[in-house]
Motif scaffolding. Structure first.
Motif, short mmCIF file in Angstrom:
data_model
loop_
_atom_site.label_atom_id
_atom_site.label_comp_id
_atom_site.label_asym_id
_atom_site.label_seq_id
_atom_site.Cartn_x
_atom_site.Cartn_y
_atom_site.Cartn_z
N UNK A 125 9.12 15.38 3.91
CA UNK A 125 9.82 15.12 5.17
C UNK A 125 10.29 13.68 5.15
N UNK A 126 11.51 13.47 5.54
CA UNK A 126 12.02 12.10 5.60
C UNK A 126 13.34 12.08 6.31
N UNK A 147 8.61 3.97 -0.64
CA UNK A 147 9.29 3.57 -1.87
C UNK A 147 9.30 4.62 -2.95
N UNK A 148 8.68 5.77 -2.70
CA UNK A 148 8.54 6.81 -3.70
C UNK A 148 9.14 8.11 -3.16
N UNK A 149 10.10 8.66 -3.86
CA UNK A 149 10.76 9.87 -3.37
C UNK A 149 10.20 11.15 -3.96
N UNK A 150 9.42 11.05 -5.05
CA UNK A 150 8.83 12.24 -5.66
C UNK A 150 7.81 12.85 -4.71
N UNK A 196 11.08 8.10 9.01
CA UNK A 196 9.82 8.82 8.87
C UNK A 196 9.71 9.33 7.45
N UNK A 197 8.53 9.12 6.84
CA UNK A 197 8.33 9.52 5.45
C UNK A 197 7.00 10.24 5.32
N UNK A 244 0.88 -1.16 0.00
CA UNK A 244 0.00 0.00 0.00
C UNK A 244 0.92 1.21 0.00
N UNK A 245 0.49 2.30 -0.53
CA UNK A 245 1.35 3.48 -0.68
C UNK A 245 0.83 4.63 0.18
N UNK A 246 0.59 4.35 1.44
CA UNK A 246 0.08 5.37 2.35
C UNK A 246 1.22 6.22 2.89
N UNK A 247 0.90 7.46 3.08
CA UNK A 247 1.85 8.34 3.76
C UNK A 247 1.04 9.24 4.68
#
Length: 169
Positions: free
Chosen positions: A149-150, A142-145, A135-136, A118-121
């Motif tokens: 905050x990370x 998995x996605x930097x675009x 922390x993202x 799942x691609x939750x943030x």
């Protein structure tokens, strides 16, 4: 009328992203979900060379993952112990410490698998072996675009709620 159509990609047309660190960690990855325009479901094709390990032992607090083994055999290190994996196996990895994991190729052949997520943030990833967490926010792990905050921090890092500079003038 919206003329958007699903994007079909062929993994054979994608380049491998390769990462390695030290003598144990080495992966080849193709981010299929992102390349096909996925927004809330990620899928990556992984190749793990013989004798190598995947990402450090970890768990997520906001994202569920699953693994489907395509070729080869390996081991899934979990909180409950090691589990053998072989072609055709599927394993769900919900959020939480109980589902901490790391894939290990302890065979003599390349280990190929799909990893879905799942691609939750925002998300927090915890790394028990090294005593840290990541922390993202702004994009899934998995996605930097779009990441706003990370970072990675020691599990023992703690400050009080009110610190110098937090009081209004």
């Amino acid at each position: 009328m919206n003329d958007e159509r699903p994007r079909i990609i062929s993994e054979s047309n994608l380049d491998w992203d390769e990462e390695s660190h030290g003598s144990d960690f080495a992966i080849r990855r193709k981010q299929l979900g992102a390349m096909a325009g996925g927004e809330r479901l990620g899928c990556s094709l992984y190749e793990l060379p013989p004798g190598k390990k995947s990402w450090p032992y970890h768990y997520h607090t906001g994202n569920e993952e699953a693994i489907f083994v395509l070729d080869g055999a390996g081991t899934l290190r979990t909180e409950a112990g090691e589990l053998d994996l072989e072609a055709g196996d599927y394993v769900a990895l919900p959020v939480g410490e109980r589902y901490a994991r790391r894939v290990v190729n302890d065979s003599d052949e390349t280990f190929r698998y799909l990893c879905f997520s799942t691609m939750r943030e925002p998300d927090v990833s915890v790394y028990p072996d090294s005593g840290k967490f990541g922390v993202f926010a702004g994009s899934a792990p998995g996605d930097h675009d779009g990441r706003t905050l990370g970072g990675y921090f020691p599990l023992t890092a703690e400050v009080g709620y009110w610190d110098e500079g937090d009081e209004e003038a």
